[in-house]
Design a protein around this motif. Sequence first.
Motif, short mmCIF file in Angstrom:
data_model
loop_
_atom_site.label_atom_id
_atom_site.label_comp_id
_atom_site.label_asym_id
_atom_site.label_seq_id
_atom_site.Cartn_x
_atom_site.Cartn_y
_atom_site.Cartn_z
N GLY A 154 -3.64 14.04 3.17
CA GLY A 154 -5.07 14.32 2.81
C GLY A 154 -6.09 13.34 3.59
O GLY A 154 -7.13 13.53 3.41
N ASP A 155 -5.51 12.31 4.17
CA ASP A 155 -6.43 11.21 4.87
C ASP A 155 -5.98 11.33 6.61
O ASP A 155 -5.10 11.73 6.87
CB ASP A 155 -6.01 10.06 4.38
N GLY A 156 -7.26 10.90 7.06
CA GLY A 156 -7.19 10.80 8.82
C GLY A 156 -6.97 9.55 8.80
O GLY A 156 -7.14 8.60 8.15
N ASP A 178 -5.55 -5.69 2.90
CA ASP A 178 -5.63 -4.40 2.58
C ASP A 178 -4.23 -3.67 2.32
O ASP A 178 -3.41 -3.66 2.91
CB ASP A 178 -6.48 -3.70 3.53
N THR A 179 -4.24 -2.61 1.25
CA THR A 179 -3.30 -1.73 0.97
C THR A 179 -3.72 -0.42 0.70
O THR A 179 -4.64 -0.02 0.22
CB THR A 179 -2.82 -2.28 -0.18
N TYR A 180 -3.15 0.58 1.40
CA TYR A 180 -3.43 1.92 1.57
C TYR A 180 -2.16 2.73 0.78
O TYR A 180 -1.09 2.47 1.04
CB TYR A 180 -3.67 2.50 2.72
N TRP A 181 -2.59 3.37 -0.28
CA TRP A 181 -1.72 4.37 -0.98
C TRP A 181 -2.26 5.18 -2.05
O TRP A 181 -3.51 5.12 -1.78
CB TRP A 181 -0.64 3.28 -1.37
N GLN A 182 -1.63 5.80 -2.65
CA GLN A 182 -2.35 6.94 -3.51
C GLN A 182 -1.57 7.05 -4.94
O GLN A 182 -0.46 6.62 -4.97
CB GLN A 182 -1.79 8.32 -2.90
N THR A 183 -2.28 7.66 -5.87
CA THR A 183 -1.62 8.06 -7.04
C THR A 183 -0.05 8.63 -6.87
O THR A 183 0.92 8.09 -7.41
CB THR A 183 -2.38 8.96 -7.98
N GLU A 184 0.01 9.47 -5.91
CA GLU A 184 1.04 10.44 -5.76
C GLU A 184 2.07 9.56 -4.88
O GLU A 184 3.21 9.87 -5.27
CB GLU A 184 0.66 11.52 -4.69
C1 6R9 Z 1 -4.47 3.74 -4.94
C2 6R9 Z 1 -5.20 4.74 -5.03
C3 6R9 Z 1 -6.20 7.72 -3.13
C4 6R9 Z 1 -7.11 7.94 -1.89
C5 6R9 Z 1 -6.39 7.74 -0.76
C6 6R9 Z 1 -7.53 7.37 0.27
C7 6R9 Z 1 -8.17 6.15 -0.50
C8 6R9 Z 1 -7.00 4.17 -1.06
C9 6R9 Z 1 -7.23 2.85 0.63
C10 6R9 Z 1 -7.90 4.32 0.88
C11 6R9 Z 1 -8.65 3.59 2.72
C12 6R9 Z 1 -7.43 1.96 1.68
N1 6R9 Z 1 -7.76 4.97 -0.15
N2 6R9 Z 1 -6.75 3.09 -0.56
N3 6R9 Z 1 -8.58 4.47 2.11
N4 6R9 Z 1 -7.94 2.40 2.72
N5 6R9 Z 1 -6.88 0.88 1.57
O1 6R9 Z 1 -6.66 4.16 -4.82
O2 6R9 Z 1 -4.97 6.07 -5.57
O3 6R9 Z 1 -7.12 6.99 -6.62
O4 6R9 Z 1 -5.08 8.22 -6.05
O5 6R9 Z 1 -6.68 7.53 -4.30
O6 6R9 Z 1 -7.94 6.62 -2.00
O7 6R9 Z 1 -8.31 8.46 0.65
O8 6R9 Z 1 -5.91 9.15 -0.36
P1 6R9 Z 1 -5.88 7.20 -5.43
#
Ligand code: 6R9
Length: 692
Positions: free
Chosen positions: A541-543, A453-459
């Motif tokens: 913005g995430d918990g 699993d990978t968690y990240w964001q556009t930002e």
């Molecule tokens: C890469 C992407 C970002 C938001 C992020 C969170 C959620 C993304 C996740 C996840 C739990 C993961 N998110 N990956 N939550 N586990 N592995 O998705 O970017 O479209 O900007 O969304 O998506 O809430 O803050 P983006």
Amino acid sequence: MLRCLRVAPLSLRANLHSSVHPWSAAAQRAVAPPEDFNDRAFKEYFPGPCNYRQQYNESVHNGDEFWTNVANELHFRRRSGKGLEYNFDHRKGEVFVKFMDGSITNVAYNCLEKNIISGMGNKVAYKWEGNVKGDACEITYSELRDKVVEFARVLKSRGVKKGDVVALYLPMIIDLPVAMLACARIGAIHSVVFAGFSSNALAERVKQAGAKVLVTCDGFYRAEKYIPMKQIADDAVKVCEDAKHPVESVLCLEHLKTVTRPSHTTDKALIRDEENFEFAVNDAKDVFAPVEWVQAEDPLFILYTSGSTGAPKGVVHTTAGYMTTAYYSQKVTFDAQANNDVYWCMADCGWITGHTYGVYGPLLNGMTSVLFEGVPSYPDYSRTWEIVGKHKVSKLYTSPTAVRSMMAHPEEMVTNYDRSQLNIIGTVGEPMNPCAWKWLHEVVGERSCAIVDTYWQTETGTHLLTAHHSAVPQESSCGNLPFHGIVPALLDENGKKVKGPGSGTLVIEKAWPGMMRTLWGDYERFVNTYFAPFPGYYFTGDGAKRDAENHYWVTGRVDDLMNVSGHLLSTAEIESALAANPNIVEAAVVATPHDVKGQVPYAFITMPEGQVMTPEIEKEMRATVRQRIGAIAVPDVIQFTPGLPKTRSGKIVRRILRKVAEGERNADLGDITTLADDTVIAELWSHRPENA
Ligand code: 6R9
């Protein structure tokens, strides 16, 4: 039998240049593999204690040296000697992030020429699979470069210069990465707009970015549905003109003549001569479009992402830092092996995942990638696995949404196809629920693949938290570790750091090279959104929750938390408990107001086709939530629905669910143009229980 090799520890610097990358799966796998794990998954295993954490420690204590060493593997025309500089605290001065400021490089050069010079010109860069089975082609690194140069000439012939914005509104065809790289080659800034967006959404983004040129194609098919891209683009251009933000030039590629049409359409795109890309290629034959050597901090692209309020936010990523972390995280998370891998990132290039891990990351690593125009459900739900088998895909990057949609169908749709080369399956986009994890692990991976699993964001540009296969046990819901160079923290409601195990708002303490630099044209909103909430930290913005072993579980957006009788509950957590029921495909939970408790959870669930909700199933689900979280978390209402309202990138639009839960039939649902299918709204209302 596993083949075990022992390696002598090497210094960090030496490791970065060794042929087996120190963070490759081969060098790293230290956790006990699942029972009956066979040597199909990784070629070599190294015994001994896991060193991911040790390398992590070095990466954060010596961040400057660490990232500069990574950047040394890439080509720079000039290195300034500077490393990572930043300020996250707006009270102490301007918020900024810079990496290798004053250095000079070019990302497209690193993706193409650098690989070609090192002998990979004849290697396949992309294997393209069309919407209809049988439509397919390949392109080598040399051919890709030629197409990029051709495209760059056309852009130059339209007056595009370094720093100009080019909007790209294209489906998943090879021309999309070509156009992105052509912009990068000449120092122009691309702004890709997802091909599913409406004309208004496109116009909004084109206007905001001040795009000079708009690139599109005649049309394409998504499953059997015809998407008239040129017509939508024309409507958007008209909106821009009316708003006194005219686009100088439109370029239209002819895609339809190269593909099989799955359904009849009488529509013919209107392409004026001056918009015809082929004519433009001819006119630009003699234009010179050399690599433009740009500054480390020159913008590479803008990508719009939705804001919780107001207009979409134009996230800006720059050159050297983004390139370095895209290259590095692709290599480490996916154990990139230029010679062996066929890698497939299923995300559309219109999203950040498609940018970083569909284009820049794999090309910087010289990988062969699959690029898929279609959808996993067409012609049926076996399509993904048919492609995996056909191309012997070894690394797959997908999303929990895609997984959940596929697991509602017979297992044979997976097991009939060859997955013998598959060894890493990455997921991104939402919290990974145990059921989907289990299905990937057991049915798809046959217990032989690492599920990462990978968690990240556009930002953030690149990975923040990952379940790296070398360091995180392969158990369902085992949480993620901070990626190298990333220092996360959890803050309580008073903004104080949570020590040890606990939960809170996820923030990041230190900068990393690949993070966003600003919001296009709105630096103030950038500071207010990401840095003002907790001065000194980047606010995600995430918990999240953290355990004693420093594993993180992202529980969802902080705005998705609910307060039931004074207890903070995560919607994602309740959803996971509901979705643990084998009769459930997907669950979405929102908070709805309650006179006594403040708020209560209201659940929406989807089931496999043909299956119906029974009182028994409902009872079972309530029992599981009660058992896993507590009676307080048991939803007041569990509503069956044939579908959930989702954006085209697969995110559930909870704001609509909240209105349904609240029974506000006449409420303003806000912008619904980003929904993949807006007929879901009527279905949600028609299935709303009388007594809810
Ligand atoms: C890469 C992407 C970002 C938001 C992020 C969170 C959620 C993304 C996740 C996840 C739990 C993961 N998110 N990956 N939550 N586990 N592995 O998705 O970017 O479209 O900007 O969304 O998506 O809430 O803050 P983006």
